[in-house]
Design a protein around this motif. Structure first.
Motif, mmCIF file in Angstrom:
data_model
loop_
_atom_site.group_PDB
_atom_site.id
_atom_site.type_symbol
_atom_site.label_atom_id
_atom_site.label_comp_id
_atom_site.label_asym_id
_atom_site.label_seq_id
_atom_site.Cartn_x
_atom_site.Cartn_y
_atom_site.Cartn_z
ATOM 1 N N UNK A 1 0.848 -1.143 -0.116
ATOM 2 C CA UNK A 1 -0.197 0.140 -0.001
ATOM 3 C C UNK A 1 0.852 1.265 0.064
ATOM 4 N N UNK A 2 0.286 2.346 -0.616
ATOM 5 C CA UNK A 2 0.896 3.645 -0.689
ATOM 6 C C UNK A 2 -0.087 4.594 -0.104
ATOM 7 N N UNK A 3 0.163 5.679 0.653
ATOM 8 C CA UNK A 3 -0.560 6.920 0.997
ATOM 9 C C UNK A 3 -0.183 7.831 0.407
ATOM 10 N N UNK A 4 -1.097 8.901 -0.026
ATOM 11 C CA UNK A 4 -0.801 10.320 -0.547
ATOM 12 C C UNK A 4 -1.801 11.237 0.292
ATOM 13 N N UNK A 5 -1.262 12.197 0.920
ATOM 14 C CA UNK A 5 -1.845 13.204 1.837
ATOM 15 C C UNK A 5 -1.696 14.500 1.481
ATOM 16 N N UNK A 6 -2.680 15.214 1.247
ATOM 17 C CA UNK A 6 -2.564 16.837 1.023
ATOM 18 C C UNK A 6 -3.476 17.578 2.092
ATOM 19 N N UNK A 7 -2.665 18.471 2.697
ATOM 20 C CA UNK A 7 -3.432 19.177 3.688
ATOM 21 C C UNK A 7 -2.952 20.531 3.361
ATOM 22 N N UNK A 8 -3.904 21.515 3.104
ATOM 23 C CA UNK A 8 -3.565 23.000 2.469
ATOM 24 C C UNK A 8 -2.502 22.879 1.740
ATOM 25 N N UNK A 9 -1.517 23.588 1.984
ATOM 26 C CA UNK A 9 -0.090 23.721 1.035
ATOM 27 C C UNK A 9 0.698 22.400 1.185
ATOM 28 N N UNK A 10 0.600 21.456 2.122
ATOM 29 C CA UNK A 10 1.560 20.357 2.379
ATOM 30 C C UNK A 10 1.018 19.212 1.813
ATOM 31 N N UNK A 11 1.813 18.359 0.917
ATOM 32 C CA UNK A 11 1.700 17.080 0.200
ATOM 33 C C UNK A 11 2.696 16.340 0.514
ATOM 34 N N UNK A 12 2.375 14.882 0.659
ATOM 35 C CA UNK A 12 3.318 13.865 0.777
ATOM 36 C C UNK A 12 2.898 12.749 0.358
ATOM 37 N N UNK A 13 3.763 11.804 -0.026
ATOM 38 C CA UNK A 13 3.603 10.366 -0.301
ATOM 39 C C UNK A 13 4.211 9.499 0.678
ATOM 40 N N UNK A 14 3.393 8.324 1.166
ATOM 41 C CA UNK A 14 4.325 7.671 2.280
ATOM 42 C C UNK A 14 5.253 6.572 1.353
ATOM 43 N N UNK A 15 6.092 6.100 2.426
ATOM 44 C CA UNK A 15 6.773 4.898 1.859
ATOM 45 C C UNK A 15 5.739 3.676 1.774
ATOM 46 N N UNK B 1 5.608 17.573 7.497
ATOM 47 C CA UNK B 1 6.348 18.859 7.807
ATOM 48 C C UNK B 1 7.540 18.588 8.376
ATOM 49 N N UNK B 2 7.943 18.365 9.498
ATOM 50 C CA UNK B 2 9.294 18.193 10.089
ATOM 51 C C UNK B 2 9.449 16.654 10.466
ATOM 52 N N UNK B 3 8.409 15.839 10.825
ATOM 53 C CA UNK B 3 8.419 14.659 11.581
ATOM 54 C C UNK B 3 7.628 13.563 10.755
ATOM 55 N N UNK B 4 8.638 12.452 10.575
ATOM 56 C CA UNK B 4 7.784 11.405 9.679
ATOM 57 C C UNK B 4 6.694 10.629 10.759
ATOM 58 N N UNK B 5 5.806 10.191 10.400
ATOM 59 C CA UNK B 5 4.748 9.290 11.246
ATOM 60 C C UNK B 5 4.485 8.174 10.222
ATOM 61 N N UNK B 6 4.585 7.192 11.114
ATOM 62 C CA UNK B 6 4.537 5.783 10.811
ATOM 63 C C UNK B 6 3.245 5.102 11.637
ATOM 64 N N UNK B 7 2.577 4.076 10.715
ATOM 65 C CA UNK B 7 1.383 3.545 11.187
ATOM 66 C C UNK B 7 1.678 2.259 11.827
#
Length: 251
Positions: A149-163, A201-207
């Motif tokens: 699985x891969x996640x992609x999240x967009x919040x306001x001006x922030x965007x990121x794709x997970x490992x 942003x600054x920190x990586x969060x893992x499930x």
């Protein structure tokens, strides 16, 4: 020999102990699952999900798909402008097992944006996607499966794709020698064996890693009657969260 090797790999993955790490976050919003039938059964139907939802609930069951199947769901949540959606696809083959694709989407629109002085700066959206790719194969009465699985999240001006995240699954079917009892199935899964991590942003969060043990049995009237009931039970352990019990009954 190849079957033994694959079975050992799955067994080793399922046997890895669950450890707690301070950097691990809470469960993904998509751990709610998808599929109207599966949700109606309380999220307990891990041993026998529909083909289109197997890529999430139990990729080992993709090996039992008989035809190309597609399905989806759309739900509006309690928060205004918030939706939860799922689309799934299962594609069986003659000799190579079954393949699956699943896509989750959750979004919340028109969230108020304010500064430190509580001045309204306009609305923004929060959107999150998760893509699943899965494979399942039968080995006699044992099915094994894997999904990424891969996640992609967009919040306001922030965007990121997970490992990538990795799920391993195994199921075993047996036929009890009882006239009123049919197929008995036990399934074991390890979700997020490879933990998907996302950095907005600054920190990586893992499930966190999730381990599940599920069983079901089909209870039918003898002499070929068409009426039957099927109870489902699932135990789920999510790292620092106590074991939870899920149960459902299908007629």
């Amino acid at each position: 020999m190849m079957r033994r090797i694959l079975t050992m790999i799955v067994a080793l993955g399922l046997a890895i102990p669950v450890c707690t790490h301070a950097s691990d976050g809470t469960e993904s919003p998509f751990s709610f699952g998808g599929g109207a039938r599966e949700l109606a059964l309380g999220g307990a139907a891990v041993t026998d999900p529909s083909d289109a939802t197997s890529v999430y609930w139990n990729p080992s069951r993709l090996s039992l798909a008989q035809r190309i199947s597609a399905g989806g769901m759309h739900s509006e949540l309690l928060i205004s402008g918030s939706v939860y959606q799922y689309f799934g696809l299962a594609v069986p083959t003659l000799d190579l097992g079954g393949f699956g694709l699943g896509l989750f989407r959750q979004s919340i629109q028109d969230i108020e944006k304010r500064d430190s002085d509580n001045l309204y700066l306009g609305p923004f959206d929060d959107s999150q996607l998760r893509l699943y790719l899965g494979y399942g194969r039968s080995m006699g009465r044992i099915e094994v499966g894997v999904s990424l699985c891969l996640d992609h999240q967009s919040i306001d001006t922030y965007q990121a794709t997970s490992s990538p995240g990795l799920t391993l699954a195994a199921s075993h079917r047996s036929d009890p020698n009882v006239s009123w009892m049919e197929e008995f199935t036990v399934s074991a899964l390890t979700r997020n064996l490879l933990k998907p991590g996302i950095k907005l942003a600054e920190e990586t969060y893992r499930y966190p890693t999730i381990m599940e043990l599920s069983s079901s049995v089909r209870i039918a009237q003898p002499n070929g009657a068409t009426h039957a009931i099927q109870p489902f039970i699932t135990l789920r352990k999510t790292e620092s969260i106590p074991v939870r019990l899920y149960a459902g009954l299908e007629y």
